[in-house]
Design a protein around this motif. Structure first.
Motif, mmCIF file in Angstrom:
data_model
loop_
_atom_site.group_PDB
_atom_site.id
_atom_site.type_symbol
_atom_site.label_atom_id
_atom_site.label_comp_id
_atom_site.label_asym_id
_atom_site.label_seq_id
_atom_site.Cartn_x
_atom_site.Cartn_y
_atom_site.Cartn_z
ATOM 1 N N SER A 62 -5.942 1.686 2.326
ATOM 2 C CA SER A 62 -5.995 1.894 3.773
ATOM 3 C C SER A 62 -7.311 1.304 4.298
ATOM 4 N N GLY A 63 -7.379 1.143 5.621
ATOM 5 C CA GLY A 63 -8.579 0.562 6.223
ATOM 6 C C GLY A 63 -9.849 1.334 5.885
ATOM 7 N N PRO A 110 0.824 -1.208 0.000
ATOM 8 C CA PRO A 110 0.000 0.000 0.000
ATOM 9 C C PRO A 110 0.856 1.255 0.000
ATOM 10 N N GLN A 140 -10.364 3.290 3.269
ATOM 11 C CA GLN A 140 -10.692 3.121 1.848
ATOM 12 C C GLN A 140 -11.353 1.764 1.614
ATOM 13 N N GLN A 141 -10.813 0.726 2.274
ATOM 14 C CA GLN A 141 -11.405 -0.610 2.119
ATOM 15 C C GLN A 141 -12.863 -0.593 2.543
ATOM 16 N N VAL A 194 -11.738 0.472 12.211
ATOM 17 C CA VAL A 194 -10.934 1.595 11.722
ATOM 18 C C VAL A 194 -10.689 2.590 12.865
ATOM 19 N N GLN A 205 2.095 4.808 0.881
ATOM 20 C CA GLN A 205 2.060 5.586 2.124
ATOM 21 C C GLN A 205 1.009 6.673 1.953
ATOM 22 N N GLN A 206 0.174 6.806 2.958
ATOM 23 C CA GLN A 206 -0.859 7.834 2.862
ATOM 24 C C GLN A 206 -0.207 9.206 2.941
#
Lengths: 232, 287
Positions: B137-138, A220, B140-141, B166, A222-223
């Motif tokens: 990301s959690g 994923p 987004q999922q 989340v 990185q945010q």
């Protein structure tokens, strides 16, 4: 080395013979183990007759591996009525060994699928059949792949045993080389057997990559840091 | 409308998860089932789409007895969003969202273009369409999970602790999104949670459950807060303590509301529209 250079055609032929026995045995082991492993896994958590069925499938298939290979290759023609030197005996024998390894691997592979994902698939409205093909089997893929890689290597090496009965494979190069005391022939047999095992393993890994692209998806991103609004 | 009529669920081990449960869930409203673990809330939710079969009683959807419906077909017309998103890890985002329409036989191309539009609806960028769930990301999922639940345009959306896993900031965001979506889409939502704050925030109708699926109280959040039906309810919603037990304290500069921890929580403003009340109380808290 001279022997090798003078007998390239023979070596090529034995390599093809070897593949003609090993590859069908590997494919058959996989195809036959999937339904047996499915049943074994399906009823692992049940009770009574079904639990007994599941347990005995796993135990019996595992015990197949305990049968010594040479007597098996000798006994099969008597049981199924093929000729003593028919390569089909070796294919069947090796398939049984493959099943011995692969049934448990398949049961474990199916058990490795996240139960949350299975439930979610059911909730989406997958029917039992489509859930198996589209969700459970693909997600069991990584463990199935690990199992079939072991089967592949073991089958390629066991294929040589048929040579004792005169069935053509790379094994004939060692038996013949030993009898006639030609080291080059023995080495050629050994090296090519290993090479086939390595190449088939590579092909399996490649198939795994192509069939399971999600496993190799990049990590994923990185945010991006949350923007902080600072009032001056 | 979803109606539970004397629904009982006894599991093979003999555990009674739900006993003689009766409830009407109005159409186009959000009903929240809230309770601690063992209250049977998830079992109740899963009985609606027949993930769990009833031992006795009936569940009707718009007057139709669900036991007469084919479970697979029933599930395809009910959206389902679960904790940890429940996305299929080997499907890309767009494939996940389009799952149910594709199962229903909608041509892939159309199902995918509809799914792209749904990504907009749930506030996801279209560029995520070809990612796998593990690359998100959690939060987004979870949005993808909501989009997938909406893909077949179901009348009913079942949500099983969808925001439980989340972090609190993302959860706030997702809750607000859900409230916005519900205003736009007008689904019959059944939402399960153990978090009473979430229940009061999201629910039009809140059902507080005790052990074994017994209903402690049903009502709108304000009905429950104003008049808890029992000691169990008042302790469950924390009416007697903490941040919900507000009292007026008179100070030199005027009256402020103080919560159960003694912190200033806001001021009491009477006869002002709700939105402006919210603004005022925020200002006074921050000052």
């Amino acid at each position: 080395m001279n022997w090798v250079l003078n007998n390239l055609a023979l070596i090529g032929e034995r390599t093809l013979d070897h593949l003609a026995i090993a590859v069908p045995a590997i494919i058959l082991s996989f195809v036959l183990s999937v339904p047996i492993g499915w049943v074994a896994n399906r009823y692992r958590a049940s009770n009574g007759v079904l639990l007994w069925l599941s347990g005995s499938l796993l135990a019996v298939s595992g015990l197949l591996y305990a049968i010594p290979s040479l007597p098996l290759f000798l006994a099969l023609p008597a049981i199924i009525g093929t000729g003593l030197r028919d390569p089909i005996n070796v294919v069947i024998g090796l398939t049984l060994y493959g099943i011995a390894l692969m049934v448990r691997a398949t049961a474990d592979a199916l058990a490795s699928v996240d139960p949350n994902v299975e439930q979610s698939a059911t909730a989406m409205g997958f029917s039992g059949w489509s859930r198996f093909w589209k969700v459970e089997l693909p997600l069991a893929g990584p463990v199935l792949l690990a199992g079939i890689r072991v089967v592949s290597v073991s089958t390629v090496s066991l294929t040589t045993v048929g040579a004792v009965l005169g069935i053509e494979s790379l094994g004939l190069l060692f038996t013949d080389g030993l009898q006639r005391n030609i080291p080059g022939e023995i080495y050629a047999g050994i090296v090519l057997t290993i090479l086939i095992a390595v190449v088939l393993d590579g092909i399996l890994v490649l198939c795994g990559r192509l069939l399971m692209p999600w496993r190799h998806a990049a990590a994923p991103k990185q945010q991006a840091p949350t923007e902080l609004v600072v009032n001056a | 409308m979803i109606e539970f009529r004397s629904v009982t669920k006894r599991f093979p081990g003999g555990t009674v998860a739900v006993d003689d449960f009766n409830l009407v869930l109005p159409s186009r409203k959000t009903t929240v089932l809230v309770g601690s673990s063992g209250s049977g809330k998830t079992t109740l939710l899963r009985m609606i789409n027949r993930m769990v079969d009833l031992t006795s009683g009936t569940i009707e959807i718009d007057g139709e007895d669900t036991s007469a419906l084919e479970p697979v077909a029933l599930r395809r017309r009910i959206g389902y969003v679960m904790q940890n998103s429940g996305l299929l890890p080997h499907f890309t985002v767009i494939e996940n969202v389009a799952t149910v329409p594709v199962l229903n036989g909608v041509p892939r191309k159309r199902a995918f273009s509809d799914a792209l539009a749904l990504l907009d609806t749930v506030g996801l960028e279209r560029s995520l369409a070809d990612r796998y769930p593990s690359q998100l990301s959690g939060g987004q999922q979870q949005r993808v999970g909501v989009a997938r639940g909406l893909a077949a345009d179901p009348n009913i959306l079942l949500m099983d602790e969808p925001f439980g896993a989340v972090d609190p900031i993302v959860r706030d965001e997702l809750q607000q999104e859900l409230i916005r979506l519900q205003r736009e889409l007008d689904k019959t939502v059944v939402f399960v949670t153990h978090d009473i704050d979430e229940a009061f925030l999201i629910g039009d109708q809140v059902v507080i459950l005790e052990q074994g699926g017994r209903i402690a109280q049903v009502g709108s959040p304000s009905e429950i807060m104003a008049d808890p039906a029992s000691d169990f309810v008042s302790s469950f919603i924390g009416a007697d303590r903490g941040k919900r037990a507000l009292s007026i304290r008179h100070t030199e500069r005027g009256a402020v509301l103080v919560d159960g921890f003694g912190r200033a929580a806001g001021v009491l403003v009477e006869g002002v529209a709700v939105a402006s009340v919210a603004v005022e109380s925020e200002e006074s808290t921050s000052s």
